[in-house]
Design a protein around this motif. Sequence first.
Motif, PDB file in Angstrom:
ATOM      1  N   GLN A 262     -52.900  83.454  70.393  1.00  0.00           N
ATOM      2  CA  GLN A 262     -52.136  82.972  69.241  1.00  0.00           C
ATOM      3  C   GLN A 262     -50.638  83.049  69.514  1.00  0.00           C
ATOM      4  O   GLN A 262     -49.898  82.114  69.209  1.00  0.00           O
ATOM      5  N   ASP A 263     -50.193  84.152  70.093  1.00  0.00           N
ATOM      6  CA  ASP A 263     -48.774  84.306  70.419  1.00  0.00           C
ATOM      7  C   ASP A 263     -48.327  83.244  71.425  1.00  0.00           C
ATOM      8  O   ASP A 263     -47.273  82.617  71.266  1.00  0.00           O
TER       9      ASP A 263
ATOM     10  N   GLY B  57     -48.218  79.827  69.831  1.00  0.00           N
ATOM     11  CA  GLY B  57     -47.015  79.695  69.012  1.00  0.00           C
ATOM     12  C   GLY B  57     -45.802  79.343  69.850  1.00  0.00           C
ATOM     13  O   GLY B  57     -44.996  78.482  69.463  1.00  0.00           O
ATOM     14  N   ASP B  58     -45.679  79.979  71.019  1.00  0.00           N
ATOM     15  CA  ASP B  58     -44.570  79.678  71.927  1.00  0.00           C
ATOM     16  C   ASP B  58     -44.678  78.252  72.481  1.00  0.00           C
ATOM     17  O   ASP B  58     -43.682  77.532  72.568  1.00  0.00           O
TER      18      ASP B  58
ATOM     19  N   LEU C  84     -46.200  75.693  71.102  1.00  0.00           N
ATOM     20  CA  LEU C  84     -45.896  74.769  70.010  1.00  0.00           C
ATOM     21  C   LEU C  84     -44.391  74.664  69.797  1.00  0.00           C
ATOM     22  O   LEU C  84     -43.840  73.564  69.690  1.00  0.00           O
ATOM     23  N   SER C  85     -43.730  75.801  69.742  1.00  0.00           N
ATOM     24  CA  SER C  85     -42.288  75.832  69.530  1.00  0.00           C
ATOM     25  C   SER C  85     -41.548  75.093  70.642  1.00  0.00           C
ATOM     26  O   SER C  85     -40.642  74.289  70.375  1.00  0.00           O
TER      27      SER C  85
ATOM     28  N   THR D 248     -43.216  73.577  64.515  1.00  0.00           N
ATOM     29  CA  THR D 248     -42.993  74.829  63.801  1.00  0.00           C
ATOM     30  C   THR D 248     -44.258  75.174  63.024  1.00  0.00           C
ATOM     31  O   THR D 248     -44.803  74.320  62.306  1.00  0.00           O
ATOM     32  N   MET D 249     -44.727  76.399  63.171  1.00  0.00           N
ATOM     33  CA  MET D 249     -45.900  76.850  62.417  1.00  0.00           C
ATOM     34  C   MET D 249     -45.506  77.119  60.970  1.00  0.00           C
ATOM     35  O   MET D 249     -44.460  77.689  60.701  1.00  0.00           O
TER      36      MET D 249
ATOM     37  N   GLY E 216     -49.672  81.421  58.660  1.00  0.00           N
ATOM     38  CA  GLY E 216     -50.357  82.117  59.742  1.00  0.00           C
ATOM     39  C   GLY E 216     -51.650  81.431  60.132  1.00  0.00           C
ATOM     40  O   GLY E 216     -52.084  80.466  59.516  1.00  0.00           O
ATOM     41  N   TRP E 217     -52.259  81.966  61.172  1.00  0.00           N
ATOM     42  CA  TRP E 217     -53.521  81.438  61.683  1.00  0.00           C
ATOM     43  C   TRP E 217     -54.653  81.742  60.717  1.00  0.00           C
ATOM     44  O   TRP E 217     -54.755  82.855  60.208  1.00  0.00           O
TER      45      TRP E 217
ATOM     46  N   VAL F  18     -53.749  76.348  62.124  1.00  0.00           N
ATOM     47  CA  VAL F  18     -52.506  76.625  61.395  1.00  0.00           C
ATOM     48  C   VAL F  18     -51.837  75.279  61.118  1.00  0.00           C
ATOM     49  O   VAL F  18     -51.902  74.363  61.944  1.00  0.00           O
TER      50      VAL F  18
ATOM     51  N   VAL G 100     -48.769  72.857  60.982  1.00  0.00           N
ATOM     52  CA  VAL G 100     -47.536  72.771  61.743  1.00  0.00           C
ATOM     53  C   VAL G 100     -46.719  71.583  61.249  1.00  0.00           C
ATOM     54  O   VAL G 100     -47.252  70.641  60.665  1.00  0.00           O
TER      55      VAL G 100
END
Length: 95
Positions: free
Chosen positions: A63-64, A67-68, A70-71, A76-77, A80-81, A90, A92
Amino acid sequence: MTATHFTAWLTTTASALDQDNIDIVVLEDEQNDDNDWTSKGGPALFTAITNVPAEDGDHGKAQDEAGDLLSDAGWTMVGGWDAIDSGYIVTVERA
């Protein structure tokens, strides 16, 4: 005016993947008759493979990393998941 909505799908179930690692895919959604959002399906607007193996991998680490990824790709999330049968989702938005 139709709202635009996107969902990122983090697939952690090994049998749902075509490689060994957890992946992330962003799909555009549409509202159904009940005003719920459902993914339209392809084409994927973003896809990436994490470094986390699906078999016995750490979902928090995936997940971490997702997130990176995606960013870095301009997403942008929002929130949360949420757990689903094949992994996590999630909402976005484009950054």
